[in-house]
Structures are given as C-alpha cells and as structure tokens.
Design a protein around this motif. Sequence first.
Motif, PDB file in Angstrom:
ATOM      1  N   ALA A   1      -3.498  -0.747  -6.499  1.00 41.25           N
ATOM      2  CA  ALA A   1      -4.421  -1.781  -6.036  1.00 41.25           C
ATOM      3  C   ALA A   1      -4.199  -2.097  -4.558  1.00 41.25           C
ATOM      4  O   ALA A   1      -5.152  -2.276  -3.798  1.00 41.25           O
ATOM      5  N   GLY A   2      -2.917  -2.155  -4.142  1.00 43.58           N
ATOM      6  CA  GLY A   2      -2.627  -2.406  -2.736  1.00 43.58           C
ATOM      7  C   GLY A   2      -3.188  -1.312  -1.845  1.00 43.58           C
ATOM      8  O   GLY A   2      -3.795  -1.593  -0.800  1.00 43.58           O
ATOM      9  N   GLY A   3      -2.993  -0.064  -2.254  1.00 42.97           N
ATOM     10  CA  GLY A   3      -3.535   1.045  -1.483  1.00 42.97           C
ATOM     11  C   GLY A   3      -5.052   1.055  -1.473  1.00 42.97           C
ATOM     12  O   GLY A   3      -5.680   1.358  -0.451  1.00 42.97           O
ATOM     13  N   ALA A   4      -5.657   0.704  -2.613  1.00 53.99           N
ATOM     14  CA  ALA A   4      -7.113   0.693  -2.704  1.00 53.99           C
ATOM     15  C   ALA A   4      -7.716  -0.388  -1.817  1.00 53.99           C
ATOM     16  O   ALA A   4      -8.729  -0.164  -1.144  1.00 53.99           O
ATOM     17  N   VAL A   5      -7.092  -1.563  -1.798  1.00 51.75           N
ATOM     18  CA  VAL A   5      -7.584  -2.645  -0.936  1.00 51.75           C
ATOM     19  C   VAL A   5      -7.465  -2.261   0.530  1.00 51.75           C
ATOM     20  O   VAL A   5      -8.374  -2.500   1.340  1.00 51.75           O
TER      21      VAL A   5
ATOM     22  N   LEU B   1     -11.639   1.679  -7.666  1.00 49.17           N
ATOM     23  CA  LEU B   1     -11.487   1.304  -9.080  1.00 49.17           C
ATOM     24  C   LEU B   1     -10.944   2.464  -9.902  1.00 49.17           C
ATOM     25  O   LEU B   1     -10.111   2.269 -10.798  1.00 49.17           O
ATOM     26  N   ALA B   2     -11.392   3.679  -9.587  1.00 50.23           N
ATOM     27  CA  ALA B   2     -10.904   4.856 -10.313  1.00 50.23           C
ATOM     28  C   ALA B   2      -9.428   5.081 -10.059  1.00 50.23           C
ATOM     29  O   ALA B   2      -8.674   5.443 -10.976  1.00 50.23           O
ATOM     30  N   ALA B   3      -8.984   4.875  -8.821  1.00 47.92           N
ATOM     31  CA  ALA B   3      -7.571   5.062  -8.488  1.00 47.92           C
ATOM     32  C   ALA B   3      -6.688   4.070  -9.233  1.00 47.92           C
ATOM     33  O   ALA B   3      -5.634   4.439  -9.775  1.00 47.92           O
ATOM     34  N   VAL B   4      -7.097   2.820  -9.279  1.00 47.60           N
ATOM     35  CA  VAL B   4      -6.311   1.802  -9.992  1.00 47.60           C
ATOM     36  C   VAL B   4      -6.291   2.087 -11.481  1.00 47.60           C
ATOM     37  O   VAL B   4      -5.241   2.011 -12.136  1.00 47.60           O
TER      38      VAL B   4
END
Length: 208
Positions: A30-34, A96-99
């Motif tokens: 989530a941190g990386g996605a944000v 969303l897919a990564a998380v």
Amino acid sequence: DPSSLMNQENRNPAPGRTRTVTLAAGVMAAGGAVAMLLGPGSGTDLSAQQAWASFAAHHPGSAVNLSWFGGVQAPAYSVLSPYVMAAVGVRLTGALAAVASALLFARLLLRWRAARAGWAAGWAAVAFVADVVDGRVTFALGLAVGLAALLAVPHELGRRWRWVVPVALAAVCTCVSPVAALFLILVSLGWALCRRSVAWVAVAAALP
C-alpha cells in the motif's frame, strides 16, 4: 521442496503470525502504491495500458483494435482488463492489484507453511509494486485473480462444491491476462503433483 510445503497446507499457522505477515505485506504494498499514485506517471508499458483503456471506453465490444499495430484482436490481449482500467483508472487499477496480490500471496505462503514467509511476502510486495510502476497493469490484475484462485483451492477434506470458486477464478484470470494464466497453470500443475485435484484449476485456466 515445494511439494513438501504444499503437503502441509492442512496445518493452519498461528493466527497471530498470519495477521502479522499479511498486514506487513499489505502495508508495504500500500505504501508503494500510494507513492506511485502521487508520483508522475512513468513506465514503459503505461502508455499501452492507457491506450487499451481508451479503446475500451470509446469502442466497447469491438473485436478488433485497428489502431494497435495495424489491427489486433482485442480479446487476444485481454477480454476484461481494458474495461476495468477504463472504469477505475489505469494507475489506480494497478495500485489496487498490487496490494491485493501482496495480501493474497502472503496468505498463500502461510497456507503452504513456507520457510521465512515474512521475508518472502515482503520481497513479493516490492515486486508487485515494481510491476505496476513499470506499467504492466493488465498482468498485475491477472496475477491478483490467479493468486485468488490458488488461495480459494479448498483443503483436502473440503466439500466438492467449494471447487466452483477457484475454477471460476482461474477462467477469469485467463480473460484478464493470458500471460498471468500461464503462470497460474504452471503453479497449479506443480501443486497437482501432490494433489491431483488441483489440476482442475489448470484446466479451467486453459479453456478460455
């Protein structure tokens, strides 16, 4: 030995460890996605994903994309992903897919009683984010569905009707990303070496 790890799936890990490993992987992803969403759009494949999302938005149901290399059959690339990206947004879909993949893969490692599952889940979370940063959103979305199919495989003593979910998800995985489906087939066949019934997941992924 992967087969020995998979044979231990009926032994449930400690609830506390399950929450810790899963939460840590989810937070990392989530941190990386944000950070990806807040940063500038980049990645060698991002423009391709945006082009397919635009095609799906402006020409829904079209069988051929004539603007892509002189004409490409749209289902050969992906049946579902362009429409998801058009509705949700390309980069948000990837985030969303990564998380989701990070959470699912962590649970799968714990189910298989993998050694050092926490470290493996952490590195996988980084890899999932890196994949979408590079723009491979369609593959990331298919990977999430494929991991969900593997995690949905019922335990050996589970009822037969529980196979409906993993089989259906395997078919959806192929409709989202044929490349991700190939990896799903490979893992399913490897698992089938110690549980023959898991081969149905590979069959379902191959049919579409």
